[in-house]
Design a protein around this motif. Structure first.
Motif, PDB file in Angstrom:
ATOM      1  N   VAL A  49      39.098  34.107  38.050  1.00 42.27           N
ATOM      2  CA  VAL A  49      40.134  34.600  39.141  1.00 42.27           C
ATOM      3  C   VAL A  49      41.496  34.223  38.427  1.00 42.27           C
ATOM      4  O   VAL A  49      41.719  32.914  38.068  1.00 42.27           O
ATOM      5  N   ASP A  53      45.521  37.880  39.931  1.00 40.91           N
ATOM      6  CA  ASP A  53      44.801  38.485  40.913  1.00 40.91           C
ATOM      7  C   ASP A  53      44.978  37.614  42.115  1.00 40.91           C
ATOM      8  O   ASP A  53      44.731  38.255  43.145  1.00 40.91           O
ATOM      9  N   VAL A 121      36.976  40.607  39.925  1.00 38.53           N
ATOM     10  CA  VAL A 121      37.831  40.420  40.872  1.00 38.53           C
ATOM     11  C   VAL A 121      38.159  41.606  41.608  1.00 38.53           C
ATOM     12  O   VAL A 121      38.356  41.991  42.719  1.00 38.53           O
ATOM     13  N   SER A 122      38.606  42.623  40.553  1.00 35.36           N
ATOM     14  CA  SER A 122      39.093  44.157  40.983  1.00 35.36           C
ATOM     15  C   SER A 122      38.151  44.546  41.861  1.00 35.36           C
ATOM     16  O   SER A 122      38.299  45.346  42.842  1.00 35.36           O
TER      17      SER A 122
END
Length: 193
Positions: A49, A53, A121-122
């Motif tokens: 991260v 983010d 993370v996306s």
């Protein structure tokens, strides 16, 4: 329906990662966000991260909290726009192949899923977006509310029959609000409603 569906539980968990009253913030660092995403089952292992983010997740969380009814002022267009900008970078798609057949047979429904191009993370955050979309599309988002007690602001699942609950807890937040109104009426220092 007294228990919230899993998608509502996920959104409540995400939006309640901040406690306005105590100042507790679960997402204060990239490592905190990684822990939360993993603990919520949105990432299989701790994702890498970045600060970018983290900022995006905080903007999304703020926008989601802002979009929920709290019985007070209208939502801030600026906060909603910041969240919408995050969502615009998280493509989702409708698929027929990812759905399982409903009980009793029949054709599987189309489902909304994160784009297969998303990773890390996306992808995890896109799963939050999908949960939000499901709540909105089914109308269940009306049952998710922010506590009208401004010092609290906890997101809760409204189990009242007519969707009129205003506080996360009548015993705590509801009583605080009623006590303030009573004091204001007695002293003539504020609104009586």
């Amino acid at each position: 329906m007294s228990e919230p569906p899993a998608v509502a539980g996920l959104i409540m968990s995400f939006t309640n990662t901040v406690d306005l009253e105590s100042g507790r913030e679960e997402l204060s660092t990239p490592a905190g966000l990684a822990r939360w995403l993993t603990g919520a089952g949105l990432a299989e292992r701790s994702p890498d991260v970045t600060e970018t983010d983290l900022r995006a997740c905080l903007d999304l969380r703020t926008g989601m909290r802002e979009a929920l009814e709290d019985g007070g002022a209208p939502a801030s267009p600026h906060r909603l726009a910041l969240a919408d900008a995050v969502l615009a970078r998280l493509p989702v798609m409708i698929t027929l192949t990812a759905a399982t057949a409903p009980p009793g047979g029949g054709r599987p429904p189309a489902v909304l899923v994160p784009s297969p191009d998303l990773t890390g993370v996306s992808r995890a955050v896109a799963r939050l977006a999908v949960a939000w979309a499901e709540l909105v599309l089914t109308g269940q988002v009306r049952r998710l509310k922010r506590c009208a007690e401004r010092r609290c602001g906890e997101v809760f699942w409204d189990t009242s029959r007519n969707h009129s609950r205003r506080w996360c807890s009548m015993q705590v937040c509801g009583n605080r609000a009623k006590a303030r109104r009573h004091t204001a009426r007695r002293t003539g220092t504020g609104p009586t409603g």
